[in-house]
Structures are given as C-alpha cells and as structure tokens.
Design an enzyme around this catalytic site. Structure first.
Site, mmCIF file in Angstrom:
data_model
loop_
_atom_site.group_PDB
_atom_site.id
_atom_site.type_symbol
_atom_site.label_atom_id
_atom_site.label_comp_id
_atom_site.label_asym_id
_atom_site.label_seq_id
_atom_site.Cartn_x
_atom_site.Cartn_y
_atom_site.Cartn_z
ATOM 1 N N MET A 69 0.843 -1.183 0.000
ATOM 2 C CA MET A 69 0.000 0.000 0.000
ATOM 3 C C MET A 69 0.884 1.241 0.000
ATOM 4 S SD MET A 69 -1.323 -0.269 3.976
ATOM 5 C CE MET A 69 -2.740 0.764 3.677
ATOM 6 N N CYS A 70 0.348 2.336 -0.505
ATOM 7 C CA CYS A 70 1.068 3.606 -0.474
ATOM 8 C C CYS A 70 1.255 4.050 0.975
ATOM 9 C CB CYS A 70 0.297 4.667 -1.248
ATOM 10 S SG CYS A 70 0.030 4.277 -2.988
ATOM 11 N N GLN A 71 2.043 5.093 1.156
ATOM 12 C CA GLN A 71 2.305 5.617 2.490
ATOM 13 C C GLN A 71 1.868 7.075 2.555
ATOM 14 O OE1 GLN A 71 4.025 4.067 5.323
ATOM 15 N NE2 GLN A 71 3.571 2.183 4.213
#
Length: 273
Positions: free
Chosen positions: A1-3
């Site tokens: 997942m993105c941060q």
C-alpha cells in the site's frame, strides 16, 4: 500500500525529522518506489515538491530533508502504483483551488471500479483513481456551497458522507487540507500522535535517528503527525479505527458529533495493493 504522512500544528513547524523516516519507506525499508511528493502551506501559499522517482533515490527528497520549511499543515505521499502510469502527473499530493484556498489531497488504497464521469469545474490531469476522487470531492463541495466554505462542522459532515460514498468502491485512506484544517480518513490503516509539553526524545523506526523535542520546541507548541504506520518506535501512537474521519486543527483532532463513515472498509473484501 502507499504511504501517507501529514502534519497539523498550532505554530509553524518543520517536518524534517518525520520526513527522514518517511523517505526511507520509498525503496529502503519498504517497497514503494513509484514516486513521492510533499506539499507545505505557507500562509495562503503552498510549496509542492513531486518526483516520480523513488524517494530514497531522489535528490529532491534530500533537498526537503535539509530545507527546514515551517508550516502549519503538511501532506506527503509515497506511491505504490495501482492505477495510472508512473509519471509526474500521477504523483501525489494533488493541488487545486476552491473558494480562494489551495486544497491538497493524497490517497492510499485502490478504488478498483471507481470511474465517475469527469463533470464539473475540477477535472483530473492524470489517470489515477486518487485524482478522480479528489476532483469529485471538490466538485461536490463547490456545487453544494457556491457562496463559500461552510462552518467546519458542516464541512466535516459533508466530507464524511463523501468518504462513505467513494469508499464503497474500495480502500479510501486519505489526507486532505485547505491550509487551515487537516482531514484524515482511515479506511484500513492510519495512526497519529500528538506531541506537546512535556516533550521527550523520539527515535525513528526506519532510520537510526533520534531527536530531543524539548530542545527544539517551546512549552506552548503542539504538533499532530499522522502516518500510515507509526514513524517512531518509542512513542505511543493512536491507531485510528477503520471507518473514521478526523478533523485536525491547531495540532489536535477536533471533537465532532459525527466522525464515523459507513460502511467500514473490510480488507478481506477489497485487498490493498
């Protein structure tokens, strides 16, 4: 997942310490290598730095680490692409103007079947589900409040409704700010910490870096830092419950009557990427 990384403060504060740990997640301590960006409000203006390269390899990121910009509100993002090519126009945060204010937005998640027709004043430039969602939020706000921004409680309620509607298409963690307030929606994973007196030392999880906040703050300072996962390993972070929208002001979440979005995002029904 993105941060995701956000900061909301009661006095202008630099984000160099938090960004040092955050930057490492873009290719050093995690696998997110599809670009990164950060945006700072300064008064009514906004500085935006974007780079489609991994943050750990980016000379622009090194500039930000050493450039102690002081801001009341900051949003940063490290990308792991699910929709759209890896290029500058698809790099978060996205910025638009509404009601004479700059608005910033960054999203973590995958809105798998989200493809609304682009209608209204705000149109996506790139090809991400994230920018489409941002444009839908702003188009709804502009249509519903043509004479200017509503009071914060009403704005919060409208954003809560939109988070529910858009979040029905998948994972919709996001940070949104107009330079005054910072809105944080947790669909699956998001945490925050409030730093205020008495200040103590903090040690980064992703880098061997420690800071003594007592040496760089005043007793009246208060800073909220929001991140996908905690950035430090010796502080007590608050885990935001999935399905929660928080509005941060002056370094703390405001108490709102309605802060829960429904339906809650269920990771097993829509895997994060």
């Amino acid at each position: 997942m993105c941060q995701l990384l956000g900061m909301n403060c009661n006095v202008p504060t630099d984000i160099c310490f938090s960004f040092t740990g955050f930057q490492a997640r873009g290719g050093l301590t995690d696998i997110h290598q599809d670009g990164w960006g950060i945006a700072f409000f300064e008064g009514r203006g906004c500085r935006v730095f974007l780079d489609p390269r991994p943050s750990i390899e980016s000379p622009v990121a090194e500039l930000v680490r050493s450039y102690a910009i002081r801001s009341l509100n900051v949003i940063a993002h490290i990308r792991k692409a699910t929709h759209g090519d890896i290029n500058l126009e698809n790099t978060h945060p996205f910025m638009r103007e509404l009601w004479g204010q700059y608005w910033l937005f960054a999203h973590n998640g995958d809105l798998k079947t989200y493809a609304p027709e682009p209608t209204g004043r705000f149109q996506p430039v790139g090809t991400t589900d994230s920018e489409r969602a941002f444009c839908q939020i702003l188009n709804t706000l502009a249509e519903r409040y043509p004479d200017g921004p509503p009071v914060v409680a009403e704005l919060h309620e409208t954003l809560r409704e939109l988070a529910t509607d858009i979040g029905a298409f998948g994972e919709f963690n996001f940070l949104l700010s107009n330079g005054d307030k910072l809105f944080a929606h947790c669909a699956s994973r998001l945490s925050y910490i409030i730093r205020q007196a008495p200040f103590a030392e903090a040690h980064l999880t992703d880098q061997d870096v420690t800071i003594d906040f007592e040496q760089v703050t005043t007793p009246d300072d208060r800073v909220a830092v929001i991140a996908t996962t905690p950035l430090t390993d010796n502080e007590a972070w608050h885990t935001i419950a999935p399905g929660t929208l928080l509005t941060f002001c002056d370094g703390a979440p405001m108490m709102m009557e309605n802060y829960v979005t429904r339906p809650f995002f269920r990771p097993e029904s829509c895997p994060s990427t």
